[in-house]
Design an enzyme around this catalytic site. Structure first.
Site, PDB file in Angstrom:
ATOM      1  N   PRO A 170       0.822  -1.206   0.000  1.00 25.02           N
ATOM      2  CA  PRO A 170       0.000   0.000   0.000  1.00 25.02           C
ATOM      3  C   PRO A 170       0.868   1.273   0.000  1.00 25.02           C
ATOM      4  O   PRO A 170       1.690   1.461   0.877  1.00 25.02           O
ATOM      5  CB  PRO A 170      -0.798  -0.105   1.301  1.00 25.02           C
ATOM      6  CG  PRO A 170      -0.588  -1.495   1.795  1.00 25.02           C
ATOM      7  CD  PRO A 170       0.687  -1.960   1.221  1.00 25.02           C
ATOM      8  N   GLU A 171       0.678   2.087  -1.026  1.00 21.41           N
ATOM      9  CA  GLU A 171       1.308   3.406  -1.079  1.00 21.41           C
ATOM     10  C   GLU A 171       0.169   4.422  -0.959  1.00 21.41           C
ATOM     11  O   GLU A 171      -0.966   4.038  -0.661  1.00 21.41           O
ATOM     12  CB  GLU A 171       2.082   3.574  -2.397  1.00 21.41           C
ATOM     13  CG  GLU A 171       3.122   2.465  -2.594  1.00 21.41           C
ATOM     14  CD  GLU A 171       3.909   2.571  -3.892  1.00 21.41           C
ATOM     15  OE1 GLU A 171       4.006   3.683  -4.449  1.00 21.41           O
ATOM     16  OE2 GLU A 171       4.422   1.540  -4.348  1.00 21.41           O
TER      17      GLU A 171
END
Length: 274
Positions: A2-3
């Site tokens: 997850p960015e």
DNA sequence: AGCAGGACCTGATGGC
DNA sequence: TGCCATCAGGTCCTGC
């Protein structure tokens, strides 16, 4: 992994369902995920707390509680926060289960156990080093050409390493750093100081553009990422270089290469990026 | 000070 | 088939 676009998608999902709900209890199956306070205090403090809002800073999720405490979650690489209106079955990687008074639940699941959870008053959020040292939000006015110029003049590192540095800008990770550099036509191992002012400007717009598009497509699911309801993102279908090594560039047909920059697998087009 | 590289952790993958 | 080594990556920590 997850960015920013993935964490923002999760935030939006949780913001639709959490505010107003009251925690009944939290069950901790892997105490290592809870960094602060001690697990016993964590489990004693949660019950009775009502959620007021859900925020995000870089890759950190912030669940604000009405009594002033903040539940801060970092998913690192494989962490998931999943909401369900009804009780769910545990799997071997479920580390925390928050149950609400209406029977809904929020689970924290993380195969690699790198993810972290904190419960703190806001004035102590500065004790979370990564959060305290975060650079500007890339989609805010704080991240601008003037800022880029000021921060990029004395650096000796590569442009990819700088984009991954959360103190430079908050929320970029390996996927969007590679994608932004391809859109900007800049080779990832270029020294920061070698970029012209025109290249800085193109890169600035590329970073903003790729993040906006990825948010609109609800993030990138390569393997682990799911949003708060368990659904896949869709941006993996629109990636131009990340994990496309050996395949033709969608713009010029050249073979996408993979090298290691800043200790990370790095994908780029040798023809489009110089 | 700034930067590079290892540690953390587990599942997937590939070689023999 | 089974075993072992390697790789993936965000952040913290160490050392140059």
């Amino acid at each position: 992994m997850p960015e920013l676009p993935e964490v923002e998608t999760i935030r939006r999902g949780l913001a639709n369902v959490l505010p107003g709900r009251v925690f009944a209890r939290v069950d901790v199956y892997y105490g290592g995920s809870v960094k602060q306070p001690a697990v016993a205090e964590f489990t004693q403090t949660i019950p009775g707390q009502r959620v007021s809002s859900v925020g995000r800073r870089g890759k950190y999720l912030q669940i604000f509680l009405e009594n002033g405490l903040v539940l801060v979650v970092h998913l690192r690489m494989t962490g998931k926060l999943l909401f369900s209106p009804t009780p769910i079955e545990l799997d071997k990687h479920t580390h925390l289960v928050f149950t609400f008074t209406d029977g809904a639940c929020l689970t924290f699941n993380d195969v690699r156990k790198f993810g972290t959870v904190y419960l703190l008053p806001p004035h102590r959020m500065c004790e979370i080093k990564g959060l305290a040292c975060l650079g500007p939000e890339p989609l805010s006015a704080d991240f601008c050409l003037e800022y880029m110029k000021a921060k990029m003049t004395k650096r000796k590192t590569s442009i990819k390493a700088l984009l991954l540095n959360q103190e430079f800008v908050a929320g970029l990770g390996n996927i969007y750093a590679d994608e932004a550099l391809h859109r900007a036509g800049i080779k990832p191992d270029r020294a920061v100081i070698s970029l012209t002012s025109q290249e800085r400007e193109i890169l600035y717009h590329a970073v903003c553009e790729v993040l906006h598009e990825a948010i609109n497509w609800r993030g990138t699911t390569m393997s682990d990422y799911r949003d708060a309801s368990g659904s896949y993102g869709q941006f993996q279908n629109r990636l131009r270089v990340y994990q496309r090594h050996g395949k033709p560039c969608l713009y010029c047909g050249e073979r996408i290469e993979r090298i290691v920059v800043a200790g990370r697998g790095t994908h780029y087009c040798p023809a489009c990026q110089t």
